[in-house]
Design a protein around this motif. Structure first.
Motif, PDB file in Angstrom:
ATOM      1  N   SER A  57       3.156   3.212   9.546  1.00  0.00           N
ATOM      2  CA  SER A  57       2.835   3.212   8.236  1.00  0.00           C
ATOM      3  C   SER A  57       2.240   4.704   7.919  1.00  0.00           C
ATOM      4  CB  SER A  57       1.907   2.347   7.713  1.00  0.00           C
ATOM      5  OG  SER A  57       0.738   2.038   8.614  1.00  0.00           O
ATOM      6  N   GLN A  84       5.229   4.496   3.775  1.00  0.00           N
ATOM      7  CA  GLN A  84       4.010   4.149   3.172  1.00  0.00           C
ATOM      8  C   GLN A  84       3.615   2.757   3.499  1.00  0.00           C
ATOM      9  OE1 GLN A  84       2.272   6.238   1.434  1.00  0.00           O
ATOM     10  NE2 GLN A  84       3.474   7.697   2.012  1.00  0.00           N
ATOM     11  N   ASN A  86       2.610  -0.235   2.317  1.00  0.00           N
ATOM     12  CA  ASN A  86       3.085  -1.285   1.566  1.00  0.00           C
ATOM     13  C   ASN A  86       4.728  -1.524   1.969  1.00  0.00           C
ATOM     14  OD1 ASN A  86       0.837  -2.109   0.420  1.00  0.00           O
ATOM     15  ND2 ASN A  86       1.241  -0.945  -1.509  1.00  0.00           N
ATOM     16  N   ASP A  87       5.271  -0.383   2.081  1.00  0.00           N
ATOM     17  CA  ASP A  87       6.713  -0.630   2.682  1.00  0.00           C
ATOM     18  C   ASP A  87       7.026  -0.806   4.130  1.00  0.00           C
ATOM     19  OD1 ASP A  87       7.573   0.308  -0.127  1.00  0.00           O
ATOM     20  OD2 ASP A  87       7.702   2.498   0.516  1.00  0.00           O
ATOM     21  N   ILE A  89       4.926  -2.806   5.732  1.00  0.00           N
ATOM     22  CA  ILE A  89       4.464  -4.024   5.775  1.00  0.00           C
ATOM     23  C   ILE A  89       5.795  -4.950   5.412  1.00  0.00           C
ATOM     24  CG2 ILE A  89       2.969  -5.849   4.924  1.00  0.00           C
ATOM     25  CD1 ILE A  89       1.723  -4.151   7.167  1.00  0.00           C
ATOM     26  N   LYS A  90       6.236  -4.534   4.531  1.00  0.00           N
ATOM     27  CA  LYS A  90       7.536  -5.436   3.838  1.00  0.00           C
ATOM     28  C   LYS A  90       8.748  -5.071   4.797  1.00  0.00           C
ATOM     29  CE  LYS A  90       9.590  -3.302   0.217  1.00  0.00           C
ATOM     30  NZ  LYS A  90       9.611  -2.757  -1.263  1.00  0.00           N
ATOM     31  N   ASP A 214      -8.853  -1.893  -5.360  1.00  0.00           N
ATOM     32  CA  ASP A 214      -7.937  -2.314  -4.058  1.00  0.00           C
ATOM     33  C   ASP A 214      -8.801  -3.078  -3.013  1.00  0.00           C
ATOM     34  OD1 ASP A 214      -9.065   0.058  -3.372  1.00  0.00           O
ATOM     35  OD2 ASP A 214      -7.108   0.814  -3.681  1.00  0.00           O
ATOM     36  N   GLN A 404      -5.601 -10.763   3.373  1.00  0.00           N
ATOM     37  CA  GLN A 404      -5.973  -9.532   2.498  1.00  0.00           C
ATOM     38  C   GLN A 404      -5.824  -9.857   1.223  1.00  0.00           C
ATOM     39  OE1 GLN A 404      -6.150  -5.797   3.601  1.00  0.00           O
ATOM     40  NE2 GLN A 404      -7.122  -6.576   1.754  1.00  0.00           N
ATOM     41  N   ASP A 405      -5.104 -10.651   0.625  1.00  0.00           N
ATOM     42  CA  ASP A 405      -5.266 -10.803  -0.790  1.00  0.00           C
ATOM     43  C   ASP A 405      -6.441 -11.511  -1.102  1.00  0.00           C
ATOM     44  OD1 ASP A 405      -2.904  -9.529  -1.064  1.00  0.00           O
ATOM     45  OD2 ASP A 405      -1.612 -11.346  -1.069  1.00  0.00           O
TER      46      ASP A 405
END
Length: 437
Positions: A57, A84, A86-87, A89-90, A214, A404-405
């Motif tokens: 990442s 990146q 987020n990408d 993790i996805k 964040d 995390q959320d």
């Protein structure tokens, strides 16, 4: 110069004993979906042209580490494919379960969910072969040791090795502002920190610069938890050990500080509207006496404050800090498990340590930490103390896939007075119980 071009994306805040070519071990390996390492493991590097793929990442150090390894083994090419965060993790689960997975992948978030399906290479045989328990701290290795169901860290087989560098979260301070306030030494306890915050407020200075839009305010939570709570208890909770809990008085005390400091005016009124990176820049520009961040903040801190940037551990009974060892895992389908292991071992060497330090990270080899400047000495001393006390605590979000959320929303609610300390810790424990209970 590198043998080939590769994308080199760098993002601040993301979080490798020279490989012998003679010694061969006879320790059994692991067979994954694509065959993987089904025979004896070895330190030998074949002479044939070899290409590996490494994905992560984004990293401050991976490109230079790859170049150094390729220079040692000219027949080996490592194609670097960063994304990146987020990408990454996805996409990482899809990549690692495909017919053509990357050979090496940064161990982020959902990677551990690949263990029950047999998609990751068991690195335990290489741990014995290379003697990683002698060159890498126990706390750093335990972060990547998991049970077969991938629910519990710190136990079972080794699935990753510290790679691009290590990190610890601590308290950053502005030396010039401490001098202005007549504070001779930076705080090393919560009590001292609170006293300094009161002095700063009385003098009209912003005590803490933090962004909670964040994940930024979570850095403050890490510091407070490690100061108030026994390290082993927090480690056990993040690792998913049976019976662990964060529903404790010490965790409530840590959460209550968000409320108390917000009401006392020690936190900026705009913190829920700015992100972590923006807050780090604001602090480096002189807006705030203290700031909570990882050592990856070093380049930005030096650019803004130079020698006025300082780092300290605000601690309790022992030296403890939240951080990660930037682990790299290997695909069980790799055609070259021994070469992958040699690369992972290279990350633990003194040669790799120089690159990790230059990238603003801490070296896997703690004996190679830089002590050349006051800031490096402060970070290095803190890092070595944490290693000495086995005080490295994994990031709380590793406790469950959706933690995390919950942390981000929960900390914001604490600051805004929408959640009590009791409600906050109970919400985290309920989420933990749904996964581990």
């Amino acid at each position: 110069m590198a043998k080939h071009s590769r994308l080199r994306t760098i993002k601040i805040g993301s979080a490798l004993a020279i490989a012998s070519v003679a010694l061969t071990g006879c320790i059994g390996g692991t067979t994954g979906p694509g065959g993987g390492n089904a025979g004896p493991v070895s330190t030998n590097i074949p002479d044939e042209p070899i290409e590996l793929v490494l994905t992560d990442s984004t990293s401050l150090t991976a490109p230079a580490l790859i170049d150094a390894f390729e220079a040692k083994y000219p027949n080996v090419t490592i194609k670097y494919e960063p994304e990146q965060f987020n990408d990454y993790i996805k996409n990482i689960r899809l990549k690692m379960t495909s017919n053509n997975p990357p050979d090496i992948a940064a161990f982020q978030g959902p990677v551990n969910e690949l263990i029950p399906g047999g998609y990751l290479l068991d690195l335990t045989p290489y741990e014995e072969l290379y003697g990683w328990d002698d060159t890498v701290s126990k706390a750093a290795l335990d972060q990547w040791r998991l049970t077969d169901d991938a629910l519990t860290f710190g136990e079972g087989k080794l699935y990753a090795v510290p790679g691009s560098g290590l990190s610890i979260v601590g308290t950053w301070f502005n030396r010039a502002q401490l001098d202005q306030l007549g504070i001779a030494e930076p705080p090393t306890s919560v009590e001292e920190l609170e006293a300094d915050l009161a002095i700063a407020k009385a003098a009209g200075l912003q005590g803490i610069e933090v962004g909670a839009l964040d994940t930024g305010a979570q850095q403050m939570l890490y510091v407070l938890l490690n100061a108030f709570c026994p390290t082993a208890d927090i480690q056990a909770w993040v690792f998913g050990h049976e019976g662990a809990t964060i529903d404790t008085k010490c965790a409530r005390d840590a959460a209550q500080k968000f409320i108390d400091w917000s009401e006392a005016g020690y936190l900026p009124t705009t913190l829920t509207g700015i992100g972590h990176d923006d807050a780090a820049v604001a602090w480096a520009n002189g807006n705030g006496v203290f700031h909570f961040n990882g050592n990856w903040n070093t380049p930005a801190a030096l650019e803004g404050l130079g020698d006025d940037a300082g780092f300290v551990l605000v601690q309790g009974a022992n030296a403890a800090a939240t951080g990660a060892s930037g682990g790299y895992a290997a695909s069980a389908s790799t055609k070259y498990p021994d070469v992958v292991a040699a690369f992972l071992n290279f990350m633990t060497t003194a040669e790799a340590a120089k690159i990790q330090i230059e990238g603003g990270l801490l070296p896997v080899d703690s004996n190679s930490v830089a002590m050349d400047t006051p800031l490096q000495e402060e970070i290095g001393t803190a890092y070595q103390a944490v290693n000495q006390d086995n005080g490295l605590v994994q990031f709380l979000e590793y406790a469950t896939p959706d933690m995390q959320d919950a942390l981000t929303a929960g900390v914001q609610s604490l600051i805004l007075g929408r959640m009590t300390a009791d409600e906050f810790v109970i919400s985290l424990q309920d989420l933990w119980d749904s996964r581990h209970g």
